[in-house]
Design a protein around this motif. Structure first.
Motif, PDB file in Angstrom:
ATOM      1  N   ALA B 114     -19.894   1.965  22.476  1.00  0.00           N
ATOM      2  CA  ALA B 114     -18.912   1.035  21.923  1.00  0.00           C
ATOM      3  C   ALA B 114     -18.559  -0.072  22.916  1.00  0.00           C
ATOM      4  N   GLY B 115     -18.490   0.291  24.188  1.00  0.00           N
ATOM      5  CA  GLY B 115     -18.161  -0.709  25.212  1.00  0.00           C
ATOM      6  C   GLY B 115     -19.187  -1.817  25.233  1.00  0.00           C
ATOM      7  N   LEU B 116     -20.463  -1.427  25.156  1.00  0.00           N
ATOM      8  CA  LEU B 116     -21.543  -2.411  25.165  1.00  0.00           C
ATOM      9  C   LEU B 116     -21.495  -3.273  23.906  1.00  0.00           C
ATOM     10  N   ALA B 117     -21.271  -2.625  22.754  1.00  0.00           N
ATOM     11  CA  ALA B 117     -21.235  -3.371  21.493  1.00  0.00           C
ATOM     12  C   ALA B 117     -20.113  -4.411  21.527  1.00  0.00           C
ATOM     13  N   ARG B 118     -18.972  -4.001  22.096  1.00  0.00           N
ATOM     14  CA  ARG B 118     -17.840  -4.917  22.167  1.00  0.00           C
ATOM     15  C   ARG B 118     -18.158  -6.095  23.089  1.00  0.00           C
ATOM     16  N   ARG B 119     -18.798  -5.776  24.213  1.00  0.00           N
ATOM     17  CA  ARG B 119     -19.158  -6.822  25.170  1.00  0.00           C
ATOM     18  C   ARG B 119     -20.110  -7.835  24.520  1.00  0.00           C
ATOM     19  N   LEU B 124     -21.179 -13.128  22.110  1.00  0.00           N
ATOM     20  CA  LEU B 124     -21.687 -13.896  20.967  1.00  0.00           C
ATOM     21  C   LEU B 124     -20.606 -14.863  20.477  1.00  0.00           C
ATOM     22  N   ALA B 125     -19.353 -14.386  20.455  1.00  0.00           N
ATOM     23  CA  ALA B 125     -18.268 -15.244  19.998  1.00  0.00           C
ATOM     24  C   ALA B 125     -18.038 -16.373  20.999  1.00  0.00           C
ATOM     25  N   ARG B 126     -18.034 -15.998  22.264  1.00  0.00           N
ATOM     26  CA  ARG B 126     -17.738 -16.979  23.306  1.00  0.00           C
ATOM     27  C   ARG B 126     -18.772 -18.102  23.328  1.00  0.00           C
ATOM     28  N   PHE B 127     -20.038 -17.747  23.080  1.00  0.00           N
ATOM     29  CA  PHE B 127     -21.088 -18.765  23.146  1.00  0.00           C
ATOM     30  C   PHE B 127     -21.479 -19.292  21.764  1.00  0.00           C
ATOM     31  N   ASP B 128     -20.582 -19.062  20.802  1.00  0.00           N
ATOM     32  CA  ASP B 128     -20.753 -19.656  19.484  1.00  0.00           C
ATOM     33  C   ASP B 128     -22.073 -19.242  18.839  1.00  0.00           C
ATOM     34  N   LEU B 129     -22.390 -17.940  18.931  1.00  0.00           N
ATOM     35  CA  LEU B 129     -23.658 -17.456  18.392  1.00  0.00           C
ATOM     36  C   LEU B 129     -23.433 -16.375  17.332  1.00  0.00           C
ATOM     37  N   VAL B 130     -22.205 -16.251  16.837  1.00  0.00           N
ATOM     38  CA  VAL B 130     -21.911 -15.170  15.899  1.00  0.00           C
ATOM     39  C   VAL B 130     -22.777 -15.284  14.643  1.00  0.00           C
ATOM     40  N   MET B 144     -29.040 -23.346  21.577  1.00  0.00           N
ATOM     41  CA  MET B 144     -28.622 -21.967  21.276  1.00  0.00           C
ATOM     42  C   MET B 144     -29.314 -20.984  22.212  1.00  0.00           C
ATOM     43  N   GLN B 145     -30.618 -21.214  22.445  1.00  0.00           N
ATOM     44  CA  GLN B 145     -31.358 -20.316  23.345  1.00  0.00           C
ATOM     45  C   GLN B 145     -30.744 -20.317  24.730  1.00  0.00           C
ATOM     46  N   ARG B 146     -30.386 -21.528  25.171  1.00  0.00           N
ATOM     47  CA  ARG B 146     -29.826 -21.644  26.508  1.00  0.00           C
ATOM     48  C   ARG B 146     -28.482 -20.934  26.584  1.00  0.00           C
ATOM     49  N   ARG B 147     -27.675 -21.042  25.515  1.00  0.00           N
ATOM     50  CA  ARG B 147     -26.379 -20.355  25.511  1.00  0.00           C
ATOM     51  C   ARG B 147     -26.594 -18.838  25.542  1.00  0.00           C
ATOM     52  N   LEU B 148     -27.624 -18.374  24.788  1.00  0.00           N
ATOM     53  CA  LEU B 148     -27.926 -16.949  24.814  1.00  0.00           C
ATOM     54  C   LEU B 148     -28.364 -16.518  26.219  1.00  0.00           C
ATOM     55  N   ASP B 149     -29.152 -17.363  26.882  1.00  0.00           N
ATOM     56  CA  ASP B 149     -29.595 -17.046  28.245  1.00  0.00           C
ATOM     57  C   ASP B 149     -28.400 -16.831  29.162  1.00  0.00           C
ATOM     58  N   VAL B 150     -27.409 -17.719  29.038  1.00  0.00           N
ATOM     59  CA  VAL B 150     -26.227 -17.588  29.894  1.00  0.00           C
ATOM     60  C   VAL B 150     -25.481 -16.308  29.534  1.00  0.00           C
ATOM     61  N   ALA B 151     -25.372 -16.026  28.227  1.00  0.00           N
ATOM     62  CA  ALA B 151     -24.702 -14.793  27.802  1.00  0.00           C
ATOM     63  C   ALA B 151     -25.423 -13.575  28.378  1.00  0.00           C
ATOM     64  N   LEU B 152     -26.770 -13.603  28.374  1.00  0.00           N
ATOM     65  CA  LEU B 152     -27.548 -12.483  28.931  1.00  0.00           C
ATOM     66  C   LEU B 152     -27.228 -12.296  30.410  1.00  0.00           C
ATOM     67  N   GLY B 153     -27.052 -13.412  31.100  1.00  0.00           N
ATOM     68  CA  GLY B 153     -26.761 -13.333  32.526  1.00  0.00           C
ATOM     69  C   GLY B 153     -25.367 -12.784  32.826  1.00  0.00           C
ATOM     70  N   LEU B 154     -24.488 -12.797  31.812  1.00  0.00           N
ATOM     71  CA  LEU B 154     -23.094 -12.410  32.049  1.00  0.00           C
ATOM     72  C   LEU B 154     -22.752 -11.023  31.529  1.00  0.00           C
ATOM     73  N   VAL B 155     -23.725 -10.382  30.846  1.00  0.00           N
ATOM     74  CA  VAL B 155     -23.395  -9.191  30.064  1.00  0.00           C
ATOM     75  C   VAL B 155     -22.737  -8.097  30.917  1.00  0.00           C
ATOM     76  N   HIS B 156     -23.123  -7.980  32.176  1.00  0.00           N
ATOM     77  CA  HIS B 156     -22.601  -6.901  33.036  1.00  0.00           C
ATOM     78  C   HIS B 156     -21.495  -7.401  33.976  1.00  0.00           C
ATOM     79  N   ARG B 157     -20.910  -8.552  33.655  1.00  0.00           N
ATOM     80  CA  ARG B 157     -19.835  -9.142  34.472  1.00  0.00           C
ATOM     81  C   ARG B 157     -20.227  -9.235  35.939  1.00  0.00           C
ATOM     82  N   PRO B 158     -21.224 -10.080  36.247  1.00  0.00           N
ATOM     83  CA  PRO B 158     -21.699 -10.182  37.627  1.00  0.00           C
ATOM     84  C   PRO B 158     -20.683 -10.891  38.519  1.00  0.00           C
ATOM     85  N   GLU B 159     -20.844 -10.688  39.837  1.00  0.00           N
ATOM     86  CA  GLU B 159     -19.998 -11.407  40.795  1.00  0.00           C
ATOM     87  C   GLU B 159     -20.531 -12.815  41.025  1.00  0.00           C
ATOM     88  N   VAL B 160     -21.861 -12.910  41.047  1.00  0.00           N
ATOM     89  CA  VAL B 160     -22.502 -14.202  41.320  1.00  0.00           C
ATOM     90  C   VAL B 160     -23.448 -14.517  40.165  1.00  0.00           C
TER      91      VAL B 160
END
Lengths: 258, 349
Positions: B114-119, B124-130, B144-160
């Protein structure tokens, strides 16, 4: 360890989903064996009447041939997918995550194994529908499928290694078209060994495609020849392990070349 | 990692590719946590190689790299858990849906259930991909692809977060949208962003600090304003109503030059240009002097030096020439050289 297993499954699932979503690819990989089965089946129907062929119906003889040939021809393109993932940047994306490198490589092998198993089972069923007889029963068929999976692993791993090494589609296409027919016809896929010219028979002894055919057919006989099954099957297993090792080495070389 | 330790610290990175191409030649940089740092340079300057080393994809021949407090060479696994990477090439699986891509990416970092699904939903909402979440990525537009790429990079809440040329290949509208998005990311608590770009405007707009990279090393570093400030002077352009004759022109130039801070006065027909330490402050003096000389002014403009000027000064060539691969010097026309405010007394402002 359980992490690697989990990740292997996630990555395998991803690849299988991708295949299922390309219906054209699915249809072609299933139609091609059908064509071979019925084309060769009709063309060579009368060869069984040659003295010394030693089989009742040509279709009985042909089914393992088409199973093995299809395993080779579908797995030898694996490198194209790997090449695409490299070019698209997907592989690099995975490499910057903590995913286990072993899981990335394993997923290729597992996916190819599952695909080969399904394809082989479909051909066996089509053969049955066409009237083929499998005197060795289910055990013999399982060994045929296992042998085709091992052979597919050999070609899939080599193709992946080639893709990572040369990074050129043309090379993979060239080598595949060059290899497929000679490897198939320098084996007992379509013609009984007793009727092959003797030099061909000797070459076939060293041909892994023939090892898969010999172990499969030996297990499918009414009176299975287990010695042949084990010797050829063992050689195939050893070769598959070596091929996977080779592709893992190439994968490490790729990581160094990024 | 302690609060004020650098988020990224690289020292003396050397990387030579087979064939003897030296991609990095003493690359060094330090990025403070929670900031947006821009690596600016033309294609082939070594930006992507730097990112590949910092993201554990490639190893340098020598040098050290610390990312999020971990040694990228000795503990690449620890670095990988702490970083998000948006590479130049998309890398999303085109046959999978946007949501599936996010879920798989999360699983690789050990997120589940559930945590992953929520994330995934949040991103998806934040990057307007719903609306596009259940569609295969191959149907996405470039933006859209580029926004998804950024979302992929953020999924685990990275520091950098590494953004390697995030807007290359996007149309102007999508680029502006991506800039807004990166600007918002920069406000995220504690997220450090290392951005590479070959767009001057992008670095100027997004980065708090910029390192100018040329031929595998940093040639200048600082805030965009400081870098531009080091050029000593704004350009002051005055459009005169009538072109003065040669004698008057000389008198005007001499009179203007008597002010402290105004120099390099040139007159070309009705166009008078000069450099001033502080452009806006010099304008009243300039106008008063011109009035004394009986010259009517049509318009005045003051321009800060651009990063292009900065690049020219430090790399010795125009940015556009370097970017198109022109040999150093060969493509730099004389007038552009003359426009370089190569102030020999340059230094502190």
């Amino acid at each position: 360890m359980s992490t690697t297993l989990n990740q292997t499954w996630f990555m395998t699932q991803r690849q299988l989903t991708a295949i299922l979503r390309q219906p054209a690819y699915l249809v072609i990989t299933l139609i091609q064996p059908v064509i071979w089965l019925f084309l060769f089946g009709s063309l060579f129907r009368k060869v069984v009447e040659l003295p010394g062929f030693g089989s009742g119906s040509y279709l009985d003889y042909l089914v393992p041939g088409v199973v093995v040939m299809s395993a080779v021809s579908s797995n030898m393109w694996a490198g194209m997918g790997t090449l695409e993932e490299i070019e698209r940047g997907t592989l690099n994306r995975f490499l910057t995550t903590p995913v286990s490198r072993t899981a990335l490589m394993n997923a290729n092998v597992v996916q190819q194994g599952i695909s080969t198993a399904v394809q082989s089972a479909v051909i066996v069923l089509l053969g049955k529908l066409g009237g083929a007889d499998y005197p060795g029963g289910i055990g013999g068929l399982v060994i045929l499928v296992v042998a085709s999976i091992l052979l597919g692993t050999v070609f899939g791993a080599c193709s992946n290694a080639l893709g990572m090494l040369v990074r050129q589609r043309e090379s993979i296409i060239g080598i595949n078209t060059f290899l497929l027919l000679p490897l198939t016809f320098l084996s007992s896929a379509f013609m009984a060994p007793a009727l092959m010219p003797s030099w061909m028979r000797h070459v076939a002894d060293f041909n892994p495609v023939n090892w898969a055919l010999v172990s499969g057919r030996s297990a499918m006989a009414a009176d299975p020849r287990w010695g042949d099954v084990l010797s050829r099957g063992g050689a195939l297993l050893a070769l598959a392990v070596a091929a996977v090792w080779l592709s893992t080495r190439t994968f490490r070389a790729y990581q160094k070349s990024v | 990692m302690t609060a004020d330790a650098p988020a990224v610290q690289a020292h003396d990175l050397i990387k030579t590719y087979p064939g003897g191409v030296r991609a990095l030649d003493g690359m060094a940089l330090t990025v403070a946590p929670g900031t947006v740092f821009g690596l600016l340079g033309p294609n082939g300057a070594g930006k992507s190689t730097t990112v590949k080393i910092l993201t554990t994809l490639a190893r340098p021949d020598s040098g050290t790299a610390l990312v999020a407090g971990h040694d990228a060479l000795r503990h690449p696994d620890r670095v990988r858990r702490s970083i998000g990477v948006v590479a130049q090439r998309s890398g999303a699986d085109p046959v999978a849906t946007g949501r599936e891509n996010l879920l798989l990416q999360g699983r690789l970092y050990g997120l589940r259930g559930a945590g992953l699904a929520r994330r995934a939903d949040d991103l998806l909402a934040r990057f307007d991909l719903v609306d596009a979440a259940a569609r295969q990525v191959k149907t996405y537009s470039g933006g859209m692809q580029r926004r998804l790429d950024v979302a992929l990079g953020l999924v685990h809440r990275p520091e950098v977060l590494f953004l390697d040329e995030p807007t290359t290949g996007l149309d102007p509208e999508a680029r502006t949208a991506m800039w807004d998005e990166i600007g918002r990311l920069a406000g995220d608590e504690g997220l450090t962003i290392l951005l590479t770009t070959h767009y001057l405007e992008e670095a100027d707009r997004l980065a708090e600090r910029i390192a100018i990279v040329d031929r595998g090393r940093v040639v200048a570093e600082g805030t965009p304003d400081a870098l531009k400030g080091e050029l000593h002077g704004d350009a002051v352009q005055v459009e005169l109503r009538d072109a003065p004759d040669a004698v008057d022109g000389h008198l005007i130039a001499t009179a203007l030059g008597e002010f402290g801070g105004v120099r390099d006065v040139t007159l070309d027909g009705r166009r008078l240009s000069a450099r001033a330490e502080d452009g806006p402050a010099a304008v009243p003096h300039v106008l008063a002097t011109l009035e004394q000389q009986g010259v009517t002014v049509a318009s005045v403009t003051v321009a800060r030096p651009s990063l292009d000027d900065v690049y020219l000064r430090y790399a010795g060539r125009r940015f556009a020439d370097a970017d198109s691969g022109t040999a150093p010097g060969a493509g730099v026309p004389a007038p552009a050289q003359a426009a370089a405010p190569a102030n020999p007394s340059g230094g502190a402002r």
